[in-house]
Write a protein that holds these residues in place. Sequence first.
Motif, mmCIF file in Angstrom:
data_model
loop_
_atom_site.group_PDB
_atom_site.id
_atom_site.type_symbol
_atom_site.label_atom_id
_atom_site.label_comp_id
_atom_site.label_asym_id
_atom_site.label_seq_id
_atom_site.Cartn_x
_atom_site.Cartn_y
_atom_site.Cartn_z
ATOM 1 N N ILE A 1 0.732 -1.246 -0.003
ATOM 2 C CA ILE A 1 0.053 -0.062 0.076
ATOM 3 C C ILE A 1 0.881 1.314 -0.085
ATOM 4 C CG2 ILE A 1 -1.472 1.283 1.254
ATOM 5 C CD1 ILE A 1 -2.895 -1.256 2.240
ATOM 6 N N SER A 2 1.904 1.198 0.934
ATOM 7 C CA SER A 2 2.639 2.559 0.888
ATOM 8 C C SER A 2 3.591 2.637 -0.332
ATOM 9 C CB SER A 2 3.658 2.339 2.053
ATOM 10 O OG SER A 2 4.684 1.184 1.759
ATOM 11 N N GLY A 3 3.870 1.734 -1.282
ATOM 12 C CA GLY A 3 4.597 1.726 -2.367
ATOM 13 C C GLY A 3 3.670 2.002 -3.591
ATOM 14 N N ILE A 4 2.412 1.804 -3.442
ATOM 15 C CA ILE A 4 1.662 2.267 -4.537
ATOM 16 C C ILE A 4 1.096 3.876 -4.305
ATOM 17 C CG2 ILE A 4 -0.962 2.042 -5.471
ATOM 18 C CD1 ILE A 4 -0.439 -1.062 -4.811
ATOM 19 N N LEU A 5 0.899 4.110 -3.026
ATOM 20 C CA LEU A 5 0.612 5.560 -2.678
ATOM 21 C C LEU A 5 1.797 6.271 -3.007
ATOM 22 C CD1 LEU A 5 -1.795 5.149 0.763
ATOM 23 C CD2 LEU A 5 -2.261 6.106 -1.517
ATOM 24 N N SER A 6 3.006 5.636 -2.487
ATOM 25 C CA SER A 6 4.213 6.657 -2.879
ATOM 26 C C SER A 6 4.502 6.981 -4.150
ATOM 27 C CB SER A 6 5.412 6.088 -2.288
ATOM 28 O OG SER A 6 5.484 5.973 -0.901
ATOM 29 N N ILE A 7 4.083 6.024 -5.223
ATOM 30 C CA ILE A 7 4.185 6.095 -6.528
ATOM 31 C C ILE A 7 2.926 7.364 -7.092
ATOM 32 C CG2 ILE A 7 4.115 5.267 -8.826
ATOM 33 C CD1 ILE A 7 5.732 2.925 -7.492
ATOM 34 N N VAL A 8 1.929 7.045 -6.693
ATOM 35 C CA VAL A 8 0.795 7.913 -6.991
ATOM 36 C C VAL A 8 1.084 9.519 -6.473
ATOM 37 C CG1 VAL A 8 -1.386 8.401 -6.641
ATOM 38 C CG2 VAL A 8 -0.847 6.141 -7.119
ATOM 39 N N LEU A 9 1.590 9.597 -5.335
ATOM 40 C CA LEU A 9 1.911 10.736 -4.650
ATOM 41 C C LEU A 9 2.811 11.555 -5.151
ATOM 42 C CD1 LEU A 9 1.349 10.200 -0.742
ATOM 43 C CD2 LEU A 9 -0.083 11.416 -2.495
ATOM 44 N N ALA B 1 11.477 4.694 -3.650
ATOM 45 C CA ALA B 1 11.102 4.193 -2.501
ATOM 46 C C ALA B 1 9.789 3.526 -2.755
ATOM 47 C CB ALA B 1 10.902 5.212 -1.208
ATOM 48 N N GLY B 2 8.834 3.952 -3.569
ATOM 49 C CA GLY B 2 7.395 2.830 -3.796
ATOM 50 C C GLY B 2 8.186 1.682 -4.415
ATOM 51 N N ILE B 3 8.932 1.922 -5.428
ATOM 52 C CA ILE B 3 9.471 0.671 -6.255
ATOM 53 C C ILE B 3 10.039 -0.321 -5.165
ATOM 54 C CG2 ILE B 3 11.003 -0.297 -7.961
ATOM 55 C CD1 ILE B 3 10.340 2.360 -9.603
ATOM 56 N N VAL B 4 10.933 0.306 -4.454
ATOM 57 C CA VAL B 4 11.542 -0.803 -3.718
ATOM 58 C C VAL B 4 10.510 -1.308 -2.765
ATOM 59 C CG1 VAL B 4 13.063 -0.933 -1.426
ATOM 60 C CG2 VAL B 4 13.760 0.256 -3.528
ATOM 61 N N ALA B 5 9.465 -0.792 -2.055
ATOM 62 C CA ALA B 5 8.650 -1.160 -1.247
ATOM 63 C C ALA B 5 7.813 -2.143 -1.857
ATOM 64 C CB ALA B 5 7.610 -0.115 -0.921
ATOM 65 N N ILE B 6 7.496 -2.219 -3.140
ATOM 66 C CA ILE B 6 6.755 -3.223 -3.900
ATOM 67 C C ILE B 6 7.415 -4.279 -4.044
ATOM 68 C CG2 ILE B 6 5.441 -3.560 -5.949
ATOM 69 C CD1 ILE B 6 4.412 -0.635 -6.024
ATOM 70 N N VAL B 7 8.584 -4.151 -4.405
ATOM 71 C CA VAL B 7 9.328 -5.249 -4.897
ATOM 72 C C VAL B 7 9.924 -6.309 -3.718
ATOM 73 C CG1 VAL B 7 11.747 -5.917 -5.730
ATOM 74 C CG2 VAL B 7 10.496 -4.205 -7.056
#
Length: 125
Positions: free
Chosen positions: A7-15, A52-58
């Motif tokens: 969730i934080s990865g997706i939100l970070s990329i959108v934000l 950070a969003g990519i790292v969080a998702i991966v």
Amino acid sequence: MKTWRLISGILSIVLSLVILLQSCAVGMLEAMGADGSDSASGLLVALLLIAAGIVAIVTRNGSRGGSIALVVLYAVAAVIGFSATVYADLIVWAVWCCVCAVAALVSLLRGRKHGKDVPPDEPQI
């Protein structure tokens, strides 16, 4: 913590896309000479949030290196965001980065406490 990372990865990329749009608008105003704001800090925060969003998702399955990378990326983005004095909207995004950095730090400490990083052939102590 797996769900939090996704969730934080997706939100970070959108934000980060929102921050990029705001920084481009501020850059246009700078080019027109309207005020002396700094759009470079917004661009840096946006790029760090994308990373950070990519790292969080991966690394959502909980690797120790992924948690360390998330803490560093979010903390650097927060420091840059809080240091931007003229660009007041960036403080909101810096608070988001602080929240994510603390959550990644909790994930790192929690993973160490439960012994998740011990290789399978070594006994846990």
